[in-house]
Design a protein around this motif. Structure first.
Motif, short mmCIF file in Angstrom:
data_model
loop_
_atom_site.label_atom_id
_atom_site.label_comp_id
_atom_site.label_asym_id
_atom_site.label_seq_id
_atom_site.Cartn_x
_atom_site.Cartn_y
_atom_site.Cartn_z
N HIS A 109 -11.49 2.84 -9.46
CA HIS A 109 -12.27 2.62 -8.47
C HIS A 109 -13.01 1.33 -8.45
O HIS A 109 -13.78 1.14 -9.31
CB HIS A 109 -13.31 3.78 -8.75
N LYS A 110 -12.61 0.74 -7.71
CA LYS A 110 -13.26 -0.61 -7.62
C LYS A 110 -14.62 -0.49 -6.36
O LYS A 110 -14.49 0.58 -5.91
CB LYS A 110 -12.46 -1.84 -6.97
N THR A 111 -15.29 -1.55 -6.19
CA THR A 111 -16.50 -1.46 -5.26
C THR A 111 -15.85 -1.24 -4.05
O THR A 111 -16.76 -0.54 -3.27
CB THR A 111 -17.17 -2.77 -5.27
N PHE A 112 -14.85 -1.80 -3.40
CA PHE A 112 -14.40 -1.60 -2.40
C PHE A 112 -13.97 -0.31 -1.97
O PHE A 112 -14.23 0.39 -0.88
CB PHE A 112 -13.00 -2.66 -2.09
N HIS A 113 -13.35 0.44 -2.94
CA HIS A 113 -13.03 1.93 -2.65
C HIS A 113 -14.17 2.83 -2.79
O HIS A 113 -14.31 3.88 -1.87
CB HIS A 113 -11.94 2.25 -3.88
N ASN A 114 -15.03 2.45 -3.38
CA ASN A 114 -16.26 3.43 -3.47
C ASN A 114 -17.11 3.15 -2.07
O ASN A 114 -17.56 4.16 -1.58
CB ASN A 114 -17.27 2.97 -4.81
N LEU A 115 -16.93 2.02 -1.47
CA LEU A 115 -17.72 1.98 -0.24
C LEU A 115 -17.09 2.59 0.72
O LEU A 115 -17.44 3.23 1.87
CB LEU A 115 -17.86 0.40 0.10
N LEU A 116 -15.68 2.44 0.70
CA LEU A 116 -14.67 3.33 1.59
C LEU A 116 -15.23 4.74 1.63
O LEU A 116 -15.02 5.54 2.52
CB LEU A 116 -13.40 3.06 1.56
N LEU A 117 -15.30 5.32 0.38
CA LEU A 117 -15.75 6.63 0.30
C LEU A 117 -16.89 6.92 0.87
O LEU A 117 -17.17 8.11 1.47
CB LEU A 117 -15.67 6.96 -1.19
N LEU A 118 -17.79 6.11 0.71
CA LEU A 118 -19.55 6.35 1.26
C LEU A 118 -19.20 6.17 2.77
O LEU A 118 -19.95 6.97 3.59
CB LEU A 118 -20.16 5.21 0.72
N LEU A 119 -18.33 5.42 3.24
CA LEU A 119 -18.05 5.42 4.83
C LEU A 119 -17.59 6.61 5.15
O LEU A 119 -17.90 6.96 6.37
CB LEU A 119 -17.29 4.17 4.93
N SER A 120 -16.59 6.97 4.50
CA SER A 120 -15.83 8.12 4.88
C SER A 120 -16.85 9.42 5.11
O SER A 120 -16.91 10.36 5.93
CB SER A 120 -14.66 8.73 4.19
N ILE A 121 -17.76 9.43 4.07
CA ILE A 121 -18.65 10.79 3.77
C ILE A 121 -19.72 10.66 4.98
O ILE A 121 -19.96 11.74 5.84
CB ILE A 121 -19.53 10.55 2.51
N PHE A 122 -20.23 9.24 5.37
CA PHE A 122 -21.09 9.33 6.55
C PHE A 122 -20.48 9.51 7.87
O PHE A 122 -21.12 10.10 8.83
CB PHE A 122 -21.83 8.09 6.49
N ASP A 123 -19.30 9.19 7.94
CA ASP A 123 -18.41 9.43 9.21
C ASP A 123 -18.01 10.77 9.44
O ASP A 123 -18.51 11.37 10.48
CB ASP A 123 -17.15 8.76 9.02
N MET A 124 -17.83 11.64 8.22
CA MET A 124 -17.67 13.12 8.71
C MET A 124 -19.04 14.01 8.68
O MET A 124 -18.96 14.78 9.59
CB MET A 124 -17.32 13.51 7.10
N VAL A 125 -20.06 13.11 8.14
CA VAL A 125 -21.47 13.77 8.94
C VAL A 125 -21.77 13.67 10.05
O VAL A 125 -22.20 14.51 10.98
CB VAL A 125 -22.68 13.33 7.86
N TYR A 126 -21.42 12.48 10.68
CA TYR A 126 -21.76 12.27 12.01
C TYR A 126 -20.91 12.90 13.08
O TYR A 126 -21.26 13.28 13.98
CB TYR A 126 -21.67 10.53 12.19
N LEU A 127 -19.56 12.98 12.41
CA LEU A 127 -18.73 13.71 13.49
C LEU A 127 -18.95 15.02 13.62
O LEU A 127 -19.12 15.74 14.61
CB LEU A 127 -17.33 13.64 12.88
N LEU A 128 -19.24 15.79 12.31
CA LEU A 128 -19.49 17.28 12.55
C LEU A 128 -20.90 17.56 13.31
O LEU A 128 -21.10 18.71 13.98
CB LEU A 128 -19.94 17.54 10.97
N THR A 129 -22.01 16.83 13.20
CA THR A 129 -23.24 16.98 14.05
C THR A 129 -22.81 16.62 15.46
O THR A 129 -23.45 17.31 16.38
CB THR A 129 -24.28 16.13 13.10
N SER A 130 -22.18 15.54 15.70
CA SER A 130 -21.78 15.24 17.17
C SER A 130 -21.19 16.32 17.78
O SER A 130 -21.23 16.82 19.03
CB SER A 130 -20.97 14.07 17.20
N LEU A 131 -20.35 16.89 16.98
CA LEU A 131 -19.54 18.27 17.54
C LEU A 131 -20.54 19.20 17.81
O LEU A 131 -20.52 19.88 18.95
CB LEU A 131 -18.46 18.84 16.81
N CYS A 132 -21.40 19.60 16.94
CA CYS A 132 -22.60 20.47 17.08
C CYS A 132 -23.51 20.17 18.34
O CYS A 132 -24.00 21.27 18.90
CB CYS A 132 -23.30 20.93 16.17
#
Length: 233
Positions: free
Chosen positions: A53-76
């Motif tokens: 796990h490099k810094t780049f991979h961890n930041l992509l994980l963080l981005l995917s989490i925030f994207d999922m939060v925004y997508l779920l709330t946008s659907l609601c």
């Protein structure tokens, strides 16, 4: 300042507007949102199973989490209300004071996660030895992004609230057998000897109001002059 409703401002509704809103916000947004959720879930699974796990991979994980939060709330917030009128009248109004700030957290977190990724890639490509001289890691990018996204949007949790309209000239204390039918309760009483004084609070929680429809109310913070001009604008 006098308040106006949409119907008062637009006395002649556009015939195709509801159909267009249903197709774009209801159908199209749901399809795109579901594809986005599937893509982010797959990205999260693949990145989380990386051996290194490099810094780049961890930041992509963080981005995917925030994207999922925004997508779920946008659907609601946008898709489900266009697909279901019952959702608008009950769960949507009850959950909006919480879902809206969470959506802003996801949006701000996604933006600054992308910015953190850009900075990390710039340092890795242009200054490849800076990591060893400065000794920075993933937490130097992730912690500021998460803290800023949450703290910046924390006041939004105190902007709106949901309540039932109060009676203008009617005073009541306990429910009697007649007013029980006005609430349209869809569940039987477990105890016939149970006091009825707690039913109005329970029914308000479920979104059933005796004196009108469930409504969203702006709290004092949301209409504060300094709050609007400094924080909102």
């Amino acid at each position: 300042m006098e308040n106006f409703t949409f119907s008062e401002l637009s006395p002649t509704p556009i015939p195709w507007l509801n159909t267009f809103s249903f197709l774009v916000e209801g159908v199209l947004l749901t399809i795109i949102g579901c594809f986005g959720l599937v893509g982010n879930i797959l990205s999260f699974i693949i990145l989380s199973t990386q051996a290194v796990h490099k810094t780049f991979h961890n930041l992509l994980l963080l981005l995917s989490i925030f994207d999922m939060v925004y997508l779920l709330t946008s659907l609601c917030l946008f898709a489900l209300p266009s697909l279901s009128t019952e959702f608008v009248g009950t769960f949507h109004r009850l959950s909006l004071p919480v879902i809206l700030p969470v959506a802003h957290i996801g949006m701000v977190g996604s933006i600054f996660s992308t910015l953190a990724l850009s900075v990390e890639r710039y340092l890795a490509v242009v200054h490849p030895f800076a990591k060893y001289r400065r000794s920075y890691s993933s937490r130097h990018f992730i912690v500021p992004v998460v803290l800023y996204s949450v703290l910046f949007n924390l006041p939004k949790f105190f902007e709106l609230t949901t309540s039932c309209p109060e009676p203008e000239d009617t005073q009541y204390s306990d429910l009697n057998q007649t007013s029980l039918h006005d609430y349209n309760l869809s569940f039987p009483l477990q105890d016939q000897n149970q006091s009825l004084t707690s039913l109005p609070q329970l029914d308000k929680l479920l979104g059933h109001c005796q004196f009108g429809d469930l409504e969203l109310i702006a709290r004092d913070m949301r209409i504060n002059y300094w709050y609007l001009n400094i924080y909102v604008l």
